[in-house]
Design an enzyme around this catalytic site. Structure first.
Site, PDB file in Angstrom:
ATOM      1  N   LYS A   1      -5.943   0.205   1.647  1.00  0.00           N
ATOM      2  CA  LYS A   1      -6.106  -0.463   2.943  1.00  0.00           C
ATOM      3  C   LYS A   1      -5.987   0.595   4.039  1.00  0.00           C
ATOM      4  O   LYS A   1      -5.050   1.397   4.042  1.00  0.00           O
ATOM      5  CB  LYS A   1      -4.999  -1.508   3.117  1.00  0.00           C
ATOM      6  CG  LYS A   1      -4.876  -2.129   4.503  1.00  0.00           C
ATOM      7  CD  LYS A   1      -5.966  -3.138   4.750  1.00  0.00           C
ATOM      8  CE  LYS A   1      -5.709  -3.943   6.014  1.00  0.00           C
ATOM      9  NZ  LYS A   1      -4.594  -4.916   5.847  1.00  0.00           N
ATOM     10  N   VAL A   2      -6.934   0.605   4.969  1.00  0.00           N
ATOM     11  CA  VAL A   2      -6.916   1.569   6.066  1.00  0.00           C
ATOM     12  C   VAL A   2      -7.314   0.871   7.359  1.00  0.00           C
ATOM     13  O   VAL A   2      -7.784  -0.261   7.359  1.00  0.00           O
ATOM     14  CB  VAL A   2      -7.889   2.748   5.823  1.00  0.00           C
ATOM     15  CG1 VAL A   2      -7.535   3.502   4.554  1.00  0.00           C
ATOM     16  CG2 VAL A   2      -9.336   2.266   5.800  1.00  0.00           C
ATOM     17  N   SER A   3      -7.136   1.560   8.453  1.00  0.00           N
ATOM     18  CA  SER A   3      -7.641   1.100   9.733  1.00  0.00           C
ATOM     19  C   SER A   3      -9.149   1.351   9.801  1.00  0.00           C
ATOM     20  O   SER A   3      -9.626   2.406   9.374  1.00  0.00           O
ATOM     21  CB  SER A   3      -6.974   1.859  10.886  1.00  0.00           C
ATOM     22  OG  SER A   3      -5.574   1.674  10.874  1.00  0.00           O
TER      23      SER A   3
ATOM     24  N   THR B   1      -6.858   1.254  14.388  1.00  0.00           N
ATOM     25  CA  THR B   1      -7.779   0.542  15.263  1.00  0.00           C
ATOM     26  C   THR B   1      -7.098   0.196  16.568  1.00  0.00           C
ATOM     27  O   THR B   1      -7.723   0.219  17.634  1.00  0.00           O
ATOM     28  CB  THR B   1      -8.283  -0.738  14.574  1.00  0.00           C
ATOM     29  OG1 THR B   1      -8.896  -0.383  13.329  1.00  0.00           O
ATOM     30  CG2 THR B   1      -9.282  -1.478  15.442  1.00  0.00           C
ATOM     31  N   ALA B   2      -5.820  -0.132  16.511  1.00  0.00           N
ATOM     32  CA  ALA B   2      -5.082  -0.462  17.729  1.00  0.00           C
ATOM     33  C   ALA B   2      -5.171   0.688  18.739  1.00  0.00           C
ATOM     34  O   ALA B   2      -5.449   0.474  19.924  1.00  0.00           O
ATOM     35  CB  ALA B   2      -3.627  -0.761  17.388  1.00  0.00           C
TER      36      ALA B   2
ATOM     37  N   HIS C   1       0.236  -6.745  14.178  1.00  0.00           N
ATOM     38  CA  HIS C   1       0.814  -7.623  13.166  1.00  0.00           C
ATOM     39  C   HIS C   1       1.659  -8.735  13.787  1.00  0.00           C
ATOM     40  O   HIS C   1       1.301  -9.321  14.798  1.00  0.00           O
ATOM     41  CB  HIS C   1       1.613  -6.818  12.142  1.00  0.00           C
ATOM     42  CG  HIS C   1       0.826  -5.768  11.427  1.00  0.00           C
ATOM     43  ND1 HIS C   1      -0.494  -5.929  11.060  1.00  0.00           N
ATOM     44  CD2 HIS C   1       1.173  -4.521  11.013  1.00  0.00           C
ATOM     45  CE1 HIS C   1      -0.916  -4.847  10.439  1.00  0.00           C
ATOM     46  NE2 HIS C   1       0.067  -3.977  10.400  1.00  0.00           N
TER      47      HIS C   1
END
EC number: 4.1.99.29
Length: 281
Positions: free
Chosen positions: A66-68, A117-118, A158
């Site tokens: 899982k990655v951005s 991404t944030a 989150h």
């Protein structure tokens, strides 16, 4: 795990799977992690914070990770994007929190990672804000640091969407709302990648089946989700899952791909990320 189960012929297990301990990931991957997806390869699970996961992917440490989405331009040489298991949606964007400031001029900002991404959305939004002083903190430490005055603002993701008022903080901007207003597209947050050389369509199907199993029987994953939920209350866990696991987790589809392409093309145009080294699909 995986006893008595057939393994897909060109995907010898166990495959290493690295995801976050957040409820959306443990909910979506419960069935795959516990050998409940017929014909899927056995997986060995590692849990880590998203910034650590992005680094693991850059080092090529895992078969599935899982990655951005923001990290994709650096990762697509060694990895391929799967069409299931990721996190995209509406009304689920990162927040910029403060203890009362109305702008970020000269502010010191805590962020969850430089390739998240944030942070990419933050840089697109804050292009004219003059913000240059940022530090990376584990995301669970950001709100206490802003509350205690160690930072002027924090970029949160989150479950922080649901809990920040309890820290006495206010939202200066919802970057998801900003993004949707700019593009009318969902916000692409987290992606699932598979190492190149593995059968991407087969793995996408296995992940999709895991997500579908979670939707079909939410109670089956409840203990697993709560065991990794980092002291979240059950109502926050449920809200987290409902926000981040949706139809895009089953399949990116044309709209999901359009959202990812829009984010990364805008960021490349602003010289914030490299141009993608190869097409997403």
């Amino acid at each position: 795990m995986g006893a008595g189960r057939a393994t897909t012929s060109n995907l010898p297990g166990p495959l290493s799977l690295a995801i976050s301990p957040c409820p959306n990931d443990t909910f979506a991957f419960h069935a795959l992690a516990h050998g409940l997806v017929p014909g899927a390869p056995e997986v060995s699970v590692t849990f880590a914070d998203i910034d650590v996961l992005n680094t693991r992917a850059a080092d090529g440490r895992d078969d599935l990770v899982k990655v951005s989405y923001a990290a994709l331009p650096w990762l697509l040489t060694g990895y391929q994007l799967l069409t299931a298991g990721g996190a995209l949606g509406r009304g689920c964007g990162p927040l910029v929190l403060t203890a009362g400031r109305s702008d970020l001029r000269g502010a010191r900002v805590a962020i969850p990672g430089t390739r998240t991404t944030a942070y990419l959305l933050f840089r697109l939004w804050a292009a004219d804000e003059g913000v240059t002083n940022v530090d990376v903190l584990p995301f669970e430490k950001i709100m206490p640091a802003v509350r205690d005055g160690a930072y002027d603002a924090g970029l949160v993701i989150h479950e922080s969407r649901f809990t920040y008022p309890s820290y006495g903080l206010t939202a200066l901007v919802d970057l998801g709302d900003w993004w949707e207003g700019q593009t009318s597209l969902p916000i692409p947050l987290g992606a699932i990648l598979a190492r190149r050389g593995l059968d991407g369509p087969v793995l996408s199907a296995a992940v999709r089946a895991s997500v579908a199993a979670a939707f079909a029987d939410p109670a089956a994953s409840a203990d697993y989700v709560l065991a990794h939920a980092q002291e979240m209350t059950p109502d926050v866990v449920d809200a987290h899952i409902q926000l981040y696991v949706n139809e895009f987790s089953l399949d990116l589809g044309d709209e999901g791909f359009a959202a990812v392409e829009a984010l990364l093309s805008r960021a490349a145009d602003a010289d914030l990320v490299p141009v993608l080294p190869r097409p997403l699909r």
